[in-house]
Design a protein around this motif. Structure first.
Motif, mmCIF file in Angstrom:
data_model
loop_
_atom_site.group_PDB
_atom_site.id
_atom_site.type_symbol
_atom_site.label_atom_id
_atom_site.label_comp_id
_atom_site.label_asym_id
_atom_site.label_seq_id
_atom_site.Cartn_x
_atom_site.Cartn_y
_atom_site.Cartn_z
ATOM 1 N N UNK A 245 0.707 -1.262 0.169
ATOM 2 C CA UNK A 245 0.129 -0.037 0.075
ATOM 3 C C UNK A 245 0.894 1.433 0.153
ATOM 4 N N UNK A 246 0.106 2.232 0.279
ATOM 5 C CA UNK A 246 0.741 3.613 0.109
ATOM 6 C C UNK A 246 0.081 4.604 1.220
ATOM 7 N N UNK A 247 0.934 5.438 1.796
ATOM 8 C CA UNK A 247 0.414 6.296 2.920
ATOM 9 C C UNK A 247 0.839 7.526 2.681
ATOM 10 N N UNK A 248 0.037 8.689 2.599
ATOM 11 C CA UNK A 248 0.315 10.125 2.204
ATOM 12 C C UNK A 248 -0.202 10.880 3.817
ATOM 13 N N UNK A 249 0.862 11.463 4.272
ATOM 14 C CA UNK A 249 0.472 12.396 5.621
ATOM 15 C C UNK A 249 1.166 13.698 5.240
ATOM 16 N N UNK A 250 0.116 14.533 5.665
ATOM 17 C CA UNK A 250 0.372 15.926 5.645
ATOM 18 C C UNK A 250 0.454 16.655 7.215
ATOM 19 N N UNK A 259 -3.091 15.233 8.988
ATOM 20 C CA UNK A 259 -3.857 14.282 8.237
ATOM 21 C C UNK A 259 -3.207 13.195 7.333
ATOM 22 N N UNK A 260 -3.838 11.988 7.467
ATOM 23 C CA UNK A 260 -3.046 10.909 6.789
ATOM 24 C C UNK A 260 -4.084 9.944 6.106
ATOM 25 N N UNK A 261 -3.818 9.437 4.771
ATOM 26 C CA UNK A 261 -4.454 8.678 3.933
ATOM 27 C C UNK A 261 -3.773 7.639 3.628
ATOM 28 N N UNK A 262 -4.033 6.334 3.876
ATOM 29 C CA UNK A 262 -3.478 4.915 3.509
ATOM 30 C C UNK A 262 -4.492 4.222 2.625
ATOM 31 N N UNK A 263 -4.062 3.778 1.550
ATOM 32 C CA UNK A 263 -4.476 2.683 0.707
ATOM 33 C C UNK A 263 -3.814 1.488 0.778
#
Length: 335
Positions: A245-250, A259-263
């Motif tokens: 997967x991938x996680x993007x964190x701001x 704020x973070x989003x993982x798929x």
């Protein structure tokens, strides 16, 4: 409806005692029954002892089975609740540590900027007055490295940071333990080239190894980190599952908000041992005061799935046959 409170420590303690009692019953069942007259004093006593064991041998064996089942039931429930609690404790501990480190870095940068500005002003204005200088901001203090939280009853979570030569975290370890022996841990090591590897062990003894690459873009307003990862999990019986997967964190530098989003996609056995593929999305938001909301949706191949929302440690769960459309949710449990 009031929230459910489960003392999983008590459940685990009962499970341990049931296991111990089962072992004692087993020893009583298999121990030597052929006593002699010299051992017990009379032939009548020898006959009585043999008769007792013959009469109760089957009952002892049945008791062993029931105690083993009881142990498994209590232990299973205890670990299910501990797993949820440990995950929340682990996430909260890491978030708190990360925010603390980010805040320390921000304070340090602000103080260094002030110091450089003041020194430059003094150089440019030799006849300056103290009142001409801007007020000194908060001093950064010692860089934080260890955080421990506990409930005063022998249960605790500890997060430890080790730093590299560049001042950034090079190794992060979190350990969770309870007074009855339940435990979980994970360790992540970061490398200068942006890669990392991690090893974690959950309350069931499942061991997960993870490799990934993290890249960051930073400006005075925010820092954006992208993490591409893959992991493999092996349970105590040797069964394996994988996740990619991938996680993007701001992280917002001025407010401390993150704020973070993982798929991700996981492939492995379900609770019945059948292989399944699950697609998941998890979004989290946490502020400087530690207020956190995590929403996770997992969808199976047939479109069904679950949605779990955790708000400051309180969990609400839904299920749906149209999870792939993010609709049809039915509330199932609050913890």
């Amino acid at each position: 409806m009031s929230d459910i409170a489960v003392d999983y420590e008590l459940l685990n303690d009962v499970a341990r005692k049931a296991g111990k009692l089962k072992d004692e019953v087993h020893q009583a069942r298999v121990k030597n029954k052929n006593y002699s007259v010299d051992d017990v004093g009379s032939r009548r006593a020898v006959t009585a002892i043999r008769s007792f064991y013959l009469t109760w041998q089957s009952a002892f064996k049945r008791s062993e089975g029931k105690l083993e089942k009881l142990k498994g039931q209590y232990e299973g429930v205890a670990k299910q609740w501990a797993e949820l609690d440990f995950k929340l404790a682990n996430d909260a501990a890491k978030q708190s540590a990360s925010l603390s480190v980010d805040l320390h870095r921000t304070i340090t940068e602000q103080w260094n900027a002030w110091h450089q500005a003041v020194e430059q002003y003094k150089k440019d204005h030799p006849d300056y007055k103290a009142s001409d200088l801007p007020p000194e901001p908060e001093r950064p203090g010692k860089r934080p490295s260890t955080w421990t939280t506990g409930d005063g009853k022998g249960n605790s979570t500890t997060t430890t940071y080790e730093y590299g030569a560049d001042g950034k975290p090079s190794k992060i370890t979190t350990k969770m333990t309870t007074k009855s022996g339940l435990k979980a841990s994970d360790t992540t090591t970061y490398h200068p080239d942006g890669t990392y590897n991690a090893t974690s062990t959950d309350v069931y003894g499942n061991v997960t190894t993870t490799k990934g690459t993290a890249t960051a873009i930073e400006n005075p307003e925010k820092r954006i980190t992208k993490d591409v990862f893959s992991s493999s999990t092996k349970d105590p019986k040797g069964k394996k599952s994988t996740t990619k997967g991938t996680t993007t964190s701001v992280y917002y530098q001025k407010t401390g908000h993150r704020d973070s989003t993982s798929t991700y996609t996981s492939v492995g056995p379900d609770k019945d041992g059948n292989e399944q593929t699950v697609h998941g999305t998890s979004r989290s938001s946490v502020d400087l005061n530690g207020h956190e909301v995590i929403t996770t949706i997992e969808v199976k191949k047939d479109g069904s799935g679950t949605k779990i929302v955790v708000t400051d440690g309180k969990t609400v769960e839904w299920t749906s046959d149209q999870a792939d459309e993010d609709s049809g949710w039915v509330k199932t449990e609050t913890k």
